[in-house]
Structure formats: structure tokens, C-alpha cells
Design an enzyme around this catalytic site. Structure first.
Site, PDB file in Angstrom:
ATOM      1  N   LYS A  52       0.841  -1.199   0.000  1.00 20.63           N
ATOM      2  CA  LYS A  52       0.000   0.000   0.000  1.00 20.63           C
ATOM      3  C   LYS A  52       0.874   1.245   0.000  1.00 20.63           C
ATOM      4  CE  LYS A  52      -3.901  -2.287   2.204  1.00 20.63           C
ATOM      5  NZ  LYS A  52      -4.554  -2.727   3.430  1.00 20.63           N
ATOM      6  N   GLN A  96      -5.029  -1.465   9.592  1.00 23.42           N
ATOM      7  CA  GLN A  96      -4.893  -2.781   8.952  1.00 23.42           C
ATOM      8  C   GLN A  96      -5.500  -3.875   9.839  1.00 23.42           C
ATOM      9  OE1 GLN A  96      -3.567  -3.484   5.791  1.00 23.42           O
ATOM     10  NE2 GLN A  96      -4.360  -5.524   6.219  1.00 23.42           N
ATOM     11  N   ASP A 119     -11.443   2.685   3.946  1.00 19.07           N
ATOM     12  CA  ASP A 119     -11.856   1.288   3.795  1.00 19.07           C
ATOM     13  C   ASP A 119     -13.363   1.167   3.583  1.00 19.07           C
ATOM     14  OD1 ASP A 119      -9.926  -0.673   3.667  1.00 19.07           O
ATOM     15  OD2 ASP A 119      -9.585  -0.719   5.835  1.00 19.07           O
TER      16      ASP A 119
END
Ligand code: NAP
Length: 281
Positions: A52, A96, A119
Site C-alpha cells: 500500500k 490494517q 476502507d
């Protein structure tokens, strides 16, 4: 059969996003920023976060990774999120997953300012997506959606079957297909006859976590099949779709690896840029 090349599509998306970041920089004299919080030392999480960060840098985003040991207190993480919520240089925040057991995942998700929730997991974004309003959309289903649209630009009236009903994949995928006027069936572990459901579908999205569950004789000719699954087997990584069998029937199919996976990270960058753009209005 069209092999849907997710690597190529993701590279094209990143190239577009790179141009967009350059334009935003000249317009606003600043660039979107993505901050990732990584807790613990799980190898897959470390690899995801490294990828990422690399992709974010490649398109010109400001990117930062904040690392905590497994033992970090929930309170410390929540305080850091509050700090990032009020930091104007941070457009997107991602924690995460998975988290250590002592940290309440939902509390963490809900602590993130919905306008920085790249997200798309915050209940406000989940609600906005299901109400058809603008929202951050979870990265993997967004990637699937963009791949499907490349093959079928007009989805109106198509029959879609989503296999799996997770909050991460199946449910948001269903909302995206509904928004495109598909007739959507969402299936799960208690579905009575999955093969019969799949045989009705013009579009199949499989997000289950069972190696090669969707077989060749489950798929009608000319169906577009998107395989979200990533399953480790003795023969290597395979998807939720039996690639060799289904490729003989389907009109288009994503490979695993090289299909949905690369699109997921590209969509995270897109979400970060979209959060930045909404914050500048
Ligand atoms: P998940 O949370 O475990 O959900 C799996 C879903 O599949 C559940 O809704 C479950 O039904 C359903 N299911 C289980 N057995 C079934 C069966 N026999 N028939 C029909 N449905 C069944 O999984 P997930 O997080 O959505 O992940 C799914 C797969 O995608 C995994 O392989 C994961 O590694 C992969 N993945 C890939 C990416 C990517 O970037 N490519 C991103 C995320 C995940 P119930 O609700 O009834 O239990």
C-alpha cells in the site's frame, strides 16, 4: 474467453490517479495523504501495508505508516485515530485488519472520521452506500465493480449472483450491483442450491474462501465471473472459482492471482483521493 487482467487495469487506474494527484497538487498546493496504522507483526499484514505504501508513493500521495506492537493498548490506538481525524494533512486513515484480540475492531472502525474512512467500513459509509448516497466504498468490491464495468458497461437488468455475504466483500458488492440496476441474489453457507442460483447468473462474484468452489457446470455460457478468493493450497494460491473448468464456459473471468487483488490497492488510492477531493469542497 476474456481473461480479465487485473494487473493491467490496476496499472491504468494508478496512472490516471497519478495524473489526478498532480492536478490536485497544482490546484490546492497540497497532496492527499494516506495514514495506515499497523498493529503487530503478522507477515501478511506487513506485506499488504508495504505494498500500500509503495503504491501510494508511486502515484504521488503523502503516505505514512504508524506501527504499534501487538501489546499496544486499545486506548493508545483510539487516541492516535482522534489525532489523525483532526490532522488536515491526513485525507485517509486505514487500520490494517486483523487486530489483536484485546482490541475491539468495531470501536476502532467507528473512531475513524467517516470522511477519512478509506476502507468504507464505518457504519455511516455502509449506510450511505446502501441508501445510494456518496460514500467511501470498500476497496475489494469497488475493484470488482470496475473490472465488471470494463466488460459490461451497461449492467441494467442483468442477473447477478454474489457468493458470500461478508461485510468486507459480499454485502457491499451487492449494493454496487443493485445501484447499477442488476437483479441481485446474495448467497451464503445456508443457501440450498448454490449451483442452481449460479446457473441463472449473467454476473457471478465469488467471495467465499473455499478453493475452487464454483465449478464449470455452475456457470452459464457468456457469464462474467469475478473471483475474489485467495486460498493457499498445496498447489499454490487458488481462487474460489475452478479456473480451468469455468474458463471453458464463461465470457470473461478474473485469474487468481492477477485479477481482483491488484485492483484492491489501486482502489484504496482512489478512495484516498476521493476523500481529499470531498474535503476541499
Ligand atoms: P468471510 O468473511 O469468511 O465470508 C465468507 C462468506 O462465504 C460468508 O458469507 C459465508 O456464509 C460464505 N460461505 C461459506 N461457505 C459457503 C458455501 N459453501 N456456499 C456459499 N457461501 C458460503 O470471507 P471474506 O472476507 O469475504 O473473503 C472471501 C475470500 O476473499 C477469501 O478467500 C479471502 O482471502 C478473499 N479476499 C480477497 C481479497 C482481494 O483483494 N482479492 C480481499 C479480501 C478477501 P455465512 O455468512 O453463512 O457464513
Amino acid at each position: 474467453m476474456i481473461l480479465i487482467d487485473g494487473k493491467k487495469a490496476a496499472a491504468e487506474l494508478r496512472a490516471d490517479l497519478k495524473q489526478e494527484v498532480a492536478q490536485l497538487k497544482s490546484k490546492h498546493n497540497k497532496v492527499p495523504g494516506l495514514t495506515v496504522i499497523l498493529i503487530g507483526d503478522l507477515t501478511p499484514s506487513q506485506i499488504y501495508v508495504r505494498n500500500k505504501e509503495k503504491s501510494a508513493n508511486e502515484v504521488g500521495l503523502k503516505s505514512e505508516v504508524i506501527k504499534y506492537p501487538d501489546s499496544v493498548e486499545e486506548k493508545t490506538v483510539l487516541e492516535k485515530i482522534q489525532e489523525l481525524n483532526s490532522d488536515e494533512t491526513v485525507s485517509g486513515i486505514l487500520v490494517q485488519l486483523p487486530l489483536p484480540k484485546h482490541i475491539d475492531k468495531q470501536k476502532v472502525i467507528e473512531a475513524i472520521d467517516p470522511s477519512k474512512d478509506v476502507d468504507g467500513f464505518h457504519p455511516m459509509n455502509v449506510g450511505n452506500l446502501s441508501s445510494g448516497y456518496e460514500s467511501s466504498i470498500p476497496c475489494t468490491p469497488l475493484g470488482c465493480y470496475l473490472l465488471i464495468k470494463k466488460i459490461e458497461p451497461n449492467l441494467s437488468g442483468k442477473k447477478a449472483v454474489v457468493v458470500g455475504r461478508s461485510n468486507l466483500n459480499g454485502k457491499p458488492m451487492t449494493q454496487l450491483l443493485l445501484k447499477e440496476n442488476c437483479t441481485v441474489t446474495i448467497t451464503h453457507s445456508k443457501t440450498k442450491d448454490l449451483k442452481a442460483e449460479c446457473l441463472e447468473a449473467d454476473i457471478i462474484v465469488a467471495a467465499v474462501g473455499i478453493p475452487e468452489l464454483v465449478r464449470g457446470d455452475w456457470v452459464k455460457k457468456d457469464a462474467v465471473v469475478i473471483d475474489v478468493g485467495i486460498n493457499k493450497t498445496d498447489d499454490g494460491i487458488v481462487g474460489d472459482v475452478h479456473f480451468d473448468e469455468v474458463s471453458k464456459n464463461a465470457k470473461a473471468l478474473t485469474p487468481v492471482p492477477g485479477g481482483v487483488g491488484p485492483m484492491t490497492i489501486a482502489c484504496l488510492l482512489k478512495n484516498t483521493i476521493d476523500c481529499f477531493k470531498r474535503s476541499q469542497i
